[in-house]
Design a protein around this motif. Structure first.
Motif, PDB file in Angstrom:
ATOM      1  N   SER B  92       0.838  -1.253  -0.095  1.00 29.27           N
ATOM      2  CA  SER B  92       0.067  -0.164   0.112  1.00 29.27           C
ATOM      3  C   SER B  92       0.744   1.254  -0.110  1.00 29.27           C
ATOM      4  O   SER B  92       0.661   2.380  -0.585  1.00 29.27           O
ATOM      5  CB  SER B  92      -0.776  -0.038   1.215  1.00 29.27           C
ATOM      6  N   SER B  93       1.905   1.368   0.807  1.00 25.93           N
ATOM      7  CA  SER B  93       2.862   2.476   0.962  1.00 25.93           C
ATOM      8  C   SER B  93       3.437   2.720  -0.477  1.00 25.93           C
ATOM      9  O   SER B  93       3.524   3.859  -1.051  1.00 25.93           O
ATOM     10  CB  SER B  93       3.935   2.196   2.048  1.00 25.93           C
ATOM     11  N   SER B  94       3.922   1.434  -1.098  1.00 31.61           N
ATOM     12  CA  SER B  94       4.806   1.656  -2.143  1.00 31.61           C
ATOM     13  C   SER B  94       3.814   2.398  -3.296  1.00 31.61           C
ATOM     14  O   SER B  94       3.970   2.890  -4.246  1.00 31.61           O
ATOM     15  CB  SER B  94       5.162   0.415  -2.595  1.00 31.61           C
ATOM     16  N   LEU B  95       2.626   1.537  -3.293  1.00 30.15           N
ATOM     17  CA  LEU B  95       1.537   1.767  -4.462  1.00 30.15           C
ATOM     18  C   LEU B  95       1.016   3.532  -4.250  1.00 30.15           C
ATOM     19  O   LEU B  95       0.885   4.150  -5.109  1.00 30.15           O
ATOM     20  CB  LEU B  95       0.279   0.951  -4.539  1.00 30.15           C
ATOM     21  N   SER B 159      13.551   0.699  -6.546  1.00 25.37           N
ATOM     22  CA  SER B 159      14.740   0.740  -5.900  1.00 25.37           C
ATOM     23  C   SER B 159      14.486   0.902  -4.327  1.00 25.37           C
ATOM     24  O   SER B 159      15.266   0.175  -3.428  1.00 25.37           O
ATOM     25  CB  SER B 159      15.445   2.015  -6.469  1.00 25.37           C
ATOM     26  N   SER B 160      13.470   1.400  -3.938  1.00 25.56           N
ATOM     27  CA  SER B 160      13.028   1.542  -2.701  1.00 25.56           C
ATOM     28  C   SER B 160      12.813   0.131  -1.829  1.00 25.56           C
ATOM     29  O   SER B 160      13.260  -0.162  -0.783  1.00 25.56           O
ATOM     30  CB  SER B 160      11.697   2.483  -2.219  1.00 25.56           C
ATOM     31  N   ALA B 161      11.987  -0.657  -2.903  1.00 27.79           N
ATOM     32  CA  ALA B 161      11.557  -1.780  -2.368  1.00 27.79           C
ATOM     33  C   ALA B 161      12.719  -2.767  -2.303  1.00 27.79           C
ATOM     34  O   ALA B 161      12.919  -3.692  -1.317  1.00 27.79           O
ATOM     35  CB  ALA B 161      10.642  -2.296  -3.684  1.00 27.79           C
ATOM     36  N   VAL B 165      14.309  -4.709   1.089  1.00 26.36           N
ATOM     37  CA  VAL B 165      14.599  -6.085   1.016  1.00 26.36           C
ATOM     38  C   VAL B 165      15.910  -6.450   1.699  1.00 26.36           C
ATOM     39  O   VAL B 165      15.892  -7.300   2.745  1.00 26.36           O
ATOM     40  CB  VAL B 165      14.845  -6.777  -0.481  1.00 26.36           C
ATOM     41  N   THR B 166      17.109  -5.604   1.765  1.00 25.72           N
ATOM     42  CA  THR B 166      18.234  -5.730   2.235  1.00 25.72           C
ATOM     43  C   THR B 166      17.897  -5.588   4.017  1.00 25.72           C
ATOM     44  O   THR B 166      18.444  -6.200   4.581  1.00 25.72           O
ATOM     45  CB  THR B 166      19.219  -4.847   1.782  1.00 25.72           C
ATOM     46  N   GLN B 167      17.283  -4.413   4.026  1.00 25.58           N
ATOM     47  CA  GLN B 167      16.990  -4.084   5.390  1.00 25.58           C
ATOM     48  C   GLN B 167      16.299  -4.840   6.183  1.00 25.58           C
ATOM     49  O   GLN B 167      16.630  -5.320   7.182  1.00 25.58           O
ATOM     50  CB  GLN B 167      16.220  -2.777   5.357  1.00 25.58           C
ATOM     51  N   THR B 168      14.989  -5.432   5.336  1.00 23.46           N
ATOM     52  CA  THR B 168      14.215  -6.622   6.120  1.00 23.46           C
ATOM     53  C   THR B 168      14.960  -7.891   6.699  1.00 23.46           C
ATOM     54  O   THR B 168      14.828  -8.322   7.665  1.00 23.46           O
ATOM     55  CB  THR B 168      13.015  -6.677   5.429  1.00 23.46           C
ATOM     56  N   GLY B 275       6.268  -8.372   0.802  1.00 23.95           N
ATOM     57  CA  GLY B 275       5.453  -7.174   0.202  1.00 23.95           C
ATOM     58  C   GLY B 275       6.369  -6.396  -0.733  1.00 23.95           C
ATOM     59  O   GLY B 275       6.109  -6.032  -2.044  1.00 23.95           O
ATOM     60  N   ALA B 276       7.647  -6.172  -0.204  1.00 24.50           N
ATOM     61  CA  ALA B 276       8.809  -5.485  -0.855  1.00 24.50           C
ATOM     62  C   ALA B 276       8.946  -6.127  -2.281  1.00 24.50           C
ATOM     63  O   ALA B 276       9.346  -5.546  -3.343  1.00 24.50           O
ATOM     64  CB  ALA B 276       9.921  -5.448  -0.180  1.00 24.50           C
ATOM     65  N   ILE B 277       9.187  -7.735  -2.243  1.00 23.28           N
ATOM     66  CA  ILE B 277       9.601  -8.488  -3.243  1.00 23.28           C
ATOM     67  C   ILE B 277       8.522  -8.410  -4.153  1.00 23.28           C
ATOM     68  O   ILE B 277       8.743  -8.031  -5.441  1.00 23.28           O
ATOM     69  CB  ILE B 277      10.004  -9.678  -2.842  1.00 23.28           C
ATOM     70  N   GLN B 278       7.199  -8.671  -3.758  1.00 20.90           N
ATOM     71  CA  GLN B 278       5.984  -8.329  -4.719  1.00 20.90           C
ATOM     72  C   GLN B 278       6.045  -7.238  -5.587  1.00 20.90           C
ATOM     73  O   GLN B 278       5.877  -7.199  -6.790  1.00 20.90           O
ATOM     74  CB  GLN B 278       4.898  -8.481  -3.780  1.00 20.90           C
ATOM     75  N   ILE B 279       6.156  -6.040  -4.758  1.00 21.36           N
ATOM     76  CA  ILE B 279       6.293  -4.883  -5.350  1.00 21.36           C
ATOM     77  C   ILE B 279       7.513  -4.551  -6.382  1.00 21.36           C
ATOM     78  O   ILE B 279       7.294  -4.147  -7.555  1.00 21.36           O
ATOM     79  CB  ILE B 279       6.474  -3.465  -4.384  1.00 21.36           C
TER      80      ILE B 279
END
Lengths: 142, 453
Positions: B92-95, B159-161, B165-168, B275-279
């Motif tokens: 939701s945040s990314s979209l 790029s944010s997503a 991924v790395t941070q998560t 979610g990040a990988i999906q985005i």
């Protein structure tokens, strides 16, 4: 000394001994109820204790009047073995009573602390919605 | 009646039990507002009966241990909902971030298309006008830039997503190491027969945090909790944790590897990581492909229309747009800098506007995709809006579900102050009655002496 007087007094002392033993038994039961957190059993035992101690007091008062009457006539000698049993039962009861008193005092103090703690609790109390599963909690187990 | 020593023993055990209960209750109440705290109850064990001669009496009770009230099924449901919410919130945040690039703001593709079309209308009225020709060139550049900006926005979201991924993964590794450590502590406590309620609470809290980061599966084993990702990759087994790693893949993105180096990126579901990988790998590439297709087809169609006409110098119209073979939306640009090169004429004569209709038609007729440029873009806007709305709705729905589950969990594990107070008052009343009897029994001593003397 009349045989009937001896029999009457021996009968009363027999009842007295039974009441002492029953009361001691109730004190044990009450302490176990406290430890088990069984409030219903505890209050039931307290009711029995009230009844038993009331009977003991009444019997003791009646015996006291009898003693006064006997002093004006011939003293009634009681069975030495029975007297010994009563003495032992009384000693045990008093010891148990001290234990019981200590337990009540300790637990009562704990409860007072808990009541103070709860009354000073300023957090917001909110009932949870949805299906509530009631579990007995442990402040009542003191 | 048991002997005096038996009674003493029962009394002492009762006192010890009471002290344990007081400790437990104090702990319960002082942690009433502690997130994740699980209420403890005291477990009692009846002692063996004692025999004195023919008389058998109760052996009293002993405090066995403290047990936390937990509902593992509820915990599991909350973990699952946490994972879904983590994923929905991230998407939701990314979209929402992506949606801002598709919102009408005068600089977006739809506005640029409208302006470009308007400039062609002006050119049709004055095909020889340098100003009109410049207007077409400028609005064409704006259209190209709006494609560039939108593509950059999508790339930025991707790029944010990717960074997320790395941070998560790093957060997951920190938490799994903590859980493994707590598993070890809990195992030691249980071996020595001590209550591990607080440690278990800490572990439960961490497991819940972990479930917001990625979808997990939790099973109880003798050595503690075993936690795996949804596809079975081990994260924690007892007191041992297995770190995930990240490595740059051939696509330039960070891929998630398990502790043995196997790429498990596509298998990760749920949580912020899922979610990040999906985005990053599904949503953004899907939108980018459509945007590139639109840029390519629109650029090619306009160039084809240019080639059908003649510029102000009487030459065949050359390409208006430069359309890269890949990454066309990000790279599309206006190929010409001289306004007179706009091919308005259909026959090479000055003042002809015969080809302007073809140029306009490139914008208004169907592209190879089967839609006009404006229609294709509107479809993209609708798609982004729908995805953002769905993710937001899903997040809200899961929040409600989580709230209900958490309330339910509190009703099982939480501390009910009202209930505690009511019970205390009942006990106070009973104790007052008992105290009066204690006094009566003390006075009986002299009565008894009188009776047998």
């Amino acid at each position: 000394m009349r045989v009937a007087d001896v029999e009457e007094k021996t009968g009363k002392l027999g009842v007295y001994l039974e009441l002492l033993l029953s009361l001691a038994s109730e004190l044990e039961r009450a302490m176990e109820a406290i430890a088990r957190n069984s409030l219903s059993e505890f209050t039931d035992s307290v009711a029995n204790q009230e009844a038993l101690s009331g009977q003991l007091v009444a019997l003791g008062r009646a015996a006291g009047e009898q003693v006064r009457d006997d002093s004006m006539s011939t003293a009634v000698h009681i069975d030495a073995d029975l007297a010994q049993q009563i003495r032992q039962a009384s000693t045990s009861l008093q010891s148990l009573n001290r234990q019981y008193a200590a337990l009540l005092q300790h637990s009562g103090h704990s409860i007072e602390l808990m009541v103070s703690l709860l009354s000073s609790f300023k957090g917001q109390l909110q009932e949870a919605s949805g299906a509530r599963l009631k579990h007995q909690t442990w402040s009542c187990q003191m | 009646m048991g002997g005096l020593s038996t009674a003493l023993s029962i009394g002492l055990q009762a006192l010890e039990a009471t002290q344990g209960a007081l400790d437990a209750t104090s702990n319960n109440i002082s942690n009433d507002k502690t997130p994740g705290y699980t209420r403890e109850v005291v477990q009692f064990t009846s002692n063996q009966l004692t025999q004195s001669g023919d008389t058998v009496s109760g052996g009293g009770v002993s405090l066995n241990n403290l047990q936390s009230i937990r509902d593992e099924l509820l915990n599991l449901q909350i973990q699952n909902q946490n994972s879904l919410q983590g994923s929905a919130d991230t998407q939701s945040s990314s979209l929402q971030q992506i949606q801002s690039y598709f919102t009408s703001n005068g600089q977006d593709i739809a506005s640029a298309l409208t302006a470009f079309s308007g400039s062609l209308t002006t050119l049709s009225a004055s095909p020889s006008s340098a100003s009109a020709q410049t207007g077409v060139l400028d609005s064409g550049e704006n259209l190209a830039k709006s494609f560039n900006t939108t593509a950059q926005g999508l790339a930025g979201a991707q790029s944010s997503a990717d960074s997320q991924v790395t941070q998560t993964v790093s957060q997951i590794n920190t938490i799994t190491a903590q859980i493994a450590s707590l598993n070890g502590q809990l195992s030691q406590l249980q071996t020595t027969g001590q209550s591990g309620g607080t440690v278990q609470d800490q572990r439960d809290q961490l497991v819940q945090q972990l479930s917001t980061l990625t979808g997990i599966s939790v099973t109880q084993t003798e050595s503690g909790e075993t936690i795996t990702t949804g596809n079975g990759t081990p994260l924690v087994m007892g007191s041992q944790s297995f770190s995930l790693q990240t490595a740059t893949g051939t696509d330039g993105m960070q891929h998630v590897l398990d502790s043995s180096g196997t790429d498990i990126t596509t298998a990760i579901q749920g949580g912020q990581l899922g979610g990040a990988i999906q985005i990053r790998d599904q949503v953004v590439p899907g939108l980018m492909t459509q945007l590139n297709t639109l840029a390519t087809q629109l650029g090619n169609a306009f160039n084809a229309a240019q080639a059908q006409g003649y510029d102000s110098n009487g030459n065949v119209g050359q390409n208006f747009f430069t359309v890269p073979a890949t990454g066309s939306a990000a790279g599309i640009s206006v190929a010409i800098t001289d306004p007179s090169l706009v091919a308005a004429s259909s026959d090479g004569t000055a003042g002809s506007n015969g080809n302007v209709a073809n140029l306009s038609a490139a914008l208004t007729t169907d592209l190879p995709s089967g839609q006009t440029a404006a229609g294709a873009y509107a479809g993209l806007v609708y798609q982004v809006g729908t995805q953002a709305s769905n993710a937001s709705s899903q997040s809200s729905a899961i929040s409600q579900s989580l709230l209900q589950l958490t309330n339910q969990q509190n009703s099982v594990s939480g501390v009910n102050i009202d209930e505690e107070t009511t019970n205390l008052i009942q006990y106070q009343t009973a104790y007052q009655a008992a105290a009066r009897i204690v006094s009566t029994i003390q006075q009986l001593d002299s009565t008894t002496i009188n009776m047998i003397s």
